[in-house]
Design a protein around this motif. Sequence first.
Motif, PDB file in Angstrom:
ATOM      1  N   ARG A 136       0.646  -1.185  -0.036  1.00  0.00           N
ATOM      2  CA  ARG A 136      -0.045  -0.154  -0.121  1.00  0.00           C
ATOM      3  C   ARG A 136       0.824   1.243  -0.013  1.00  0.00           C
ATOM      4  O   ARG A 136       0.744   2.142  -0.669  1.00  0.00           O
ATOM      5  N   ARG A 137       1.995   1.248   0.608  1.00  0.00           N
ATOM      6  CA  ARG A 137       2.968   2.501   1.022  1.00  0.00           C
ATOM      7  C   ARG A 137       3.201   2.810  -0.627  1.00  0.00           C
ATOM      8  O   ARG A 137       3.357   3.753  -1.147  1.00  0.00           O
ATOM      9  N   ARG A 138       3.920   1.582  -1.108  1.00  0.00           N
ATOM     10  CA  ARG A 138       4.562   2.060  -2.596  1.00  0.00           C
ATOM     11  C   ARG A 138       3.440   2.324  -3.602  1.00  0.00           C
ATOM     12  O   ARG A 138       3.711   3.228  -4.318  1.00  0.00           O
ATOM     13  N   HIS A 139       2.124   1.579  -3.561  1.00  0.00           N
ATOM     14  CA  HIS A 139       0.938   2.226  -4.314  1.00  0.00           C
ATOM     15  C   HIS A 139       0.846   3.699  -4.094  1.00  0.00           C
ATOM     16  O   HIS A 139       0.449   4.147  -5.177  1.00  0.00           O
ATOM     17  N   VAL A 140       0.557   4.132  -2.765  1.00  0.00           N
ATOM     18  CA  VAL A 140       0.111   5.579  -2.649  1.00  0.00           C
ATOM     19  C   VAL A 140       1.338   6.555  -3.033  1.00  0.00           C
ATOM     20  O   VAL A 140       0.926   7.610  -3.365  1.00  0.00           O
ATOM     21  N   GLN A 141       2.367   6.101  -2.787  1.00  0.00           N
ATOM     22  CA  GLN A 141       3.774   6.818  -3.416  1.00  0.00           C
ATOM     23  C   GLN A 141       3.670   7.120  -4.793  1.00  0.00           C
ATOM     24  O   GLN A 141       3.977   8.211  -5.444  1.00  0.00           O
ATOM     25  N   GLU A 142       3.570   5.738  -5.570  1.00  0.00           N
ATOM     26  CA  GLU A 142       3.735   5.731  -6.926  1.00  0.00           C
ATOM     27  C   GLU A 142       2.829   6.248  -7.702  1.00  0.00           C
ATOM     28  O   GLU A 142       2.571   6.820  -8.749  1.00  0.00           O
ATOM     29  N   VAL A 143       1.620   5.816  -7.194  1.00  0.00           N
ATOM     30  CA  VAL A 143       0.143   6.261  -7.969  1.00  0.00           C
ATOM     31  C   VAL A 143      -0.267   7.718  -7.569  1.00  0.00           C
ATOM     32  O   VAL A 143      -0.724   8.453  -8.451  1.00  0.00           O
ATOM     33  N   HIS A 144      -0.314   7.987  -6.178  1.00  0.00           N
ATOM     34  CA  HIS A 144      -0.763   9.399  -5.838  1.00  0.00           C
ATOM     35  C   HIS A 144       0.333  10.555  -5.509  1.00  0.00           C
ATOM     36  O   HIS A 144      -0.070  11.570  -5.007  1.00  0.00           O
ATOM     37  N   GLY A 145       1.530   9.862  -5.463  1.00  0.00           N
ATOM     38  CA  GLY A 145       2.397  10.597  -5.330  1.00  0.00           C
ATOM     39  C   GLY A 145       2.538  11.180  -3.976  1.00  0.00           C
ATOM     40  O   GLY A 145       3.029  12.468  -3.550  1.00  0.00           O
ATOM     41  N   GLN A 146       2.402  10.549  -2.866  1.00  0.00           N
ATOM     42  CA  GLN A 146       2.049  10.954  -1.559  1.00  0.00           C
ATOM     43  C   GLN A 146       3.083  10.646  -0.454  1.00  0.00           C
ATOM     44  O   GLN A 146       3.553   9.338  -0.404  1.00  0.00           O
ATOM     45  N   GLN A 147       3.333  11.084   0.462  1.00  0.00           N
ATOM     46  CA  GLN A 147       4.438  10.564   1.506  1.00  0.00           C
ATOM     47  C   GLN A 147       3.533   9.898   2.513  1.00  0.00           C
ATOM     48  O   GLN A 147       2.456   9.915   2.480  1.00  0.00           O
ATOM     49  N   CYS A 148       3.944   8.915   3.169  1.00  0.00           N
ATOM     50  CA  CYS A 148       3.442   7.871   3.839  1.00  0.00           C
ATOM     51  C   CYS A 148       4.445   7.666   5.155  1.00  0.00           C
ATOM     52  O   CYS A 148       5.466   7.823   5.422  1.00  0.00           O
ATOM     53  N   GLY A 149       3.522   7.937   6.147  1.00  0.00           N
ATOM     54  CA  GLY A 149       4.046   7.880   7.579  1.00  0.00           C
ATOM     55  C   GLY A 149       4.302   6.434   7.747  1.00  0.00           C
ATOM     56  O   GLY A 149       3.833   5.273   7.162  1.00  0.00           O
ATOM     57  N   GLY A 150       5.138   6.058   8.826  1.00  0.00           N
ATOM     58  CA  GLY A 150       5.581   4.624   9.368  1.00  0.00           C
ATOM     59  C   GLY A 150       4.140   3.885   9.711  1.00  0.00           C
ATOM     60  O   GLY A 150       3.256   4.335  10.359  1.00  0.00           O
ATOM     61  N   PRO A 151       4.089   2.617   9.148  1.00  0.00           N
ATOM     62  CA  PRO A 151       2.868   1.864   9.632  1.00  0.00           C
ATOM     63  C   PRO A 151       2.982   1.452  10.917  1.00  0.00           C
ATOM     64  O   PRO A 151       4.268   1.193  11.605  1.00  0.00           O
ATOM     65  N   ARG A 152       1.775   1.086  11.513  1.00  0.00           N
ATOM     66  CA  ARG A 152       1.674   0.446  12.872  1.00  0.00           C
ATOM     67  C   ARG A 152       0.843  -1.053  12.579  1.00  0.00           C
ATOM     68  O   ARG A 152      -0.063  -0.971  12.000  1.00  0.00           O
ATOM     69  N   LEU A 153       1.402  -2.024  13.415  1.00  0.00           N
ATOM     70  CA  LEU A 153       0.600  -3.312  13.482  1.00  0.00           C
ATOM     71  C   LEU A 153       0.179  -3.311  14.821  1.00  0.00           C
ATOM     72  O   LEU A 153       0.793  -2.987  15.881  1.00  0.00           O
ATOM     73  N   ILE A 154      -1.226  -3.657  14.974  1.00  0.00           N
ATOM     74  CA  ILE A 154      -1.641  -3.927  16.507  1.00  0.00           C
ATOM     75  C   ILE A 154      -2.512  -5.274  16.460  1.00  0.00           C
ATOM     76  O   ILE A 154      -3.366  -5.740  15.633  1.00  0.00           O
ATOM     77  N   LEU A 155      -1.669  -6.330  17.305  1.00  0.00           N
ATOM     78  CA  LEU A 155      -2.062  -7.478  17.384  1.00  0.00           C
ATOM     79  C   LEU A 155      -2.837  -7.798  18.695  1.00  0.00           C
ATOM     80  O   LEU A 155      -2.530  -7.331  19.939  1.00  0.00           O
ATOM     81  N   ILE A 156      -4.016  -8.337  18.511  1.00  0.00           N
ATOM     82  CA  ILE A 156      -4.714  -8.953  19.627  1.00  0.00           C
ATOM     83  C   ILE A 156      -4.827 -10.422  19.591  1.00  0.00           C
ATOM     84  O   ILE A 156      -5.404 -10.919  18.658  1.00  0.00           O
ATOM     85  N   THR A 157      -4.631 -11.071  20.734  1.00  0.00           N
ATOM     86  CA  THR A 157      -4.483 -12.400  20.726  1.00  0.00           C
ATOM     87  C   THR A 157      -4.569 -13.044  22.053  1.00  0.00           C
ATOM     88  O   THR A 157      -4.263 -12.408  23.178  1.00  0.00           O
ATOM     89  N   ASP A 158      -5.295 -14.263  22.272  1.00  0.00           N
ATOM     90  CA  ASP A 158      -5.195 -15.125  23.559  1.00  0.00           C
ATOM     91  C   ASP A 158      -4.376 -16.393  23.507  1.00  0.00           C
ATOM     92  O   ASP A 158      -4.661 -17.138  24.334  1.00  0.00           O
ATOM     93  N   GLY A 159      -3.843 -16.489  22.439  1.00  0.00           N
ATOM     94  CA  GLY A 159      -2.994 -17.894  21.956  1.00  0.00           C
ATOM     95  C   GLY A 159      -1.520 -17.811  21.846  1.00  0.00           C
ATOM     96  O   GLY A 159      -0.873 -16.649  21.646  1.00  0.00           O
ATOM     97  N   GLU A 160      -1.208 -18.949  21.244  1.00  0.00           N
ATOM     98  CA  GLU A 160       0.248 -19.014  20.588  1.00  0.00           C
ATOM     99  C   GLU A 160       0.188 -19.453  19.286  1.00  0.00           C
ATOM    100  O   GLU A 160      -0.728 -20.050  18.906  1.00  0.00           O
ATOM    101  N   PRO A 161       1.206 -19.035  18.376  1.00  0.00           N
ATOM    102  CA  PRO A 161       1.185 -19.423  16.947  1.00  0.00           C
ATOM    103  C   PRO A 161       1.093 -20.825  16.736  1.00  0.00           C
ATOM    104  O   PRO A 161       1.686 -21.653  17.482  1.00  0.00           O
ATOM    105  N   THR A 162       0.164 -21.279  15.861  1.00  0.00           N
ATOM    106  CA  THR A 162       0.089 -22.644  15.306  1.00  0.00           C
ATOM    107  C   THR A 162       0.284 -22.575  13.761  1.00  0.00           C
ATOM    108  O   THR A 162       0.069 -21.664  13.209  1.00  0.00           O
ATOM    109  N   ASP A 163       0.243 -23.846  13.297  1.00  0.00           N
ATOM    110  CA  ASP A 163       0.081 -23.895  11.757  1.00  0.00           C
ATOM    111  C   ASP A 163      -1.496 -23.928  11.361  1.00  0.00           C
ATOM    112  O   ASP A 163      -2.153 -23.871  12.469  1.00  0.00           O
ATOM    113  N   PHE A 164      -1.755 -24.032  10.182  1.00  0.00           N
ATOM    114  CA  PHE A 164      -3.219 -24.161  10.086  1.00  0.00           C
ATOM    115  C   PHE A 164      -4.125 -25.311  10.564  1.00  0.00           C
ATOM    116  O   PHE A 164      -5.206 -25.179  10.584  1.00  0.00           O
ATOM    117  N   GLU A 165      -3.213 -26.198  10.834  1.00  0.00           N
ATOM    118  CA  GLU A 165      -3.969 -27.381  11.413  1.00  0.00           C
ATOM    119  C   GLU A 165      -3.939 -27.649  13.059  1.00  0.00           C
ATOM    120  O   GLU A 165      -4.567 -28.156  13.617  1.00  0.00           O
TER     121      GLU A 165
END
Length: 248
Positions: A136-165
């Motif tokens: 998305r950052r690349r798209h906005v910069q290349e298509v719309h010519g806009q600057q982009c701030g640093g992204p943030r991820l917000i993770l909410i979980t009650d478990g531990e990572p597993t595979d899809f099984e």
Amino acid sequence: MQFEEIFGDDEEPDEFDFVIDTHRRRFVGLLIDTSRSMALAQTGGMAAIDALNLHLAEWLPKVRAEGRGQLRDVEFVVITFGAGGVAVASGNRKPSARDDGAFVPAARLTLGPLEAGGATPMVEAVDLALDLVEQRRRHVQEVHGQQCGGPRLILITDGEPTDFEGNPTDEWRRLAVRLQQSRETGRLMLFAFGVPGVKDDVMRELAGEEGYFRLQDLDLKRVLDLALVATAEHVGYRRVADKFEDGF
């Protein structure tokens, strides 16, 4: 402290036209655990997933209201992991970083009811979020010519990572290296909120000591409140930590 003191007026937004030529855009990935444990855990006499849907219904209008103010330039992508595997829950619900794709301006963010079930493919969800915010950052910069701030991820979980099984996996170790590199170069901020059932050591490796916040009970309203604080551009780890320690 109330949201008005952090973000300003929380009036419901009117029709909102997102400005694409004068403002710097910022991307927030919200990752929500919808694994089977969210159907089994109980809080306030109801299943955790039902409580989450209830609190999301109260939270989303606050996000949309702030989309007229401090979150005016923020676009959200919401990704769930659990029921249905890894899924995009925002925008057109497809993993597309193009305009009218998975990303939605804060003032227009809506979500349908979430369902719980399945395993906890957390690593794949975070990988997808990282890839999408970079695309998305690349798209906005290349298509719309806009600057982009640093992204943030917000993770909410009650478990531990597993595979899809549902089998335990060490793939999070690879992801931890990727996230650490992003933090060290200032390319990304990750706020991880864990509720009972979460694996503390894994979350600390993924989010770092300053980016991991563990709640002692299944207070999903508080988690969402803290998540909203974490989206503000002027807010860093310390500010969220102060709110967390104050019982916000």
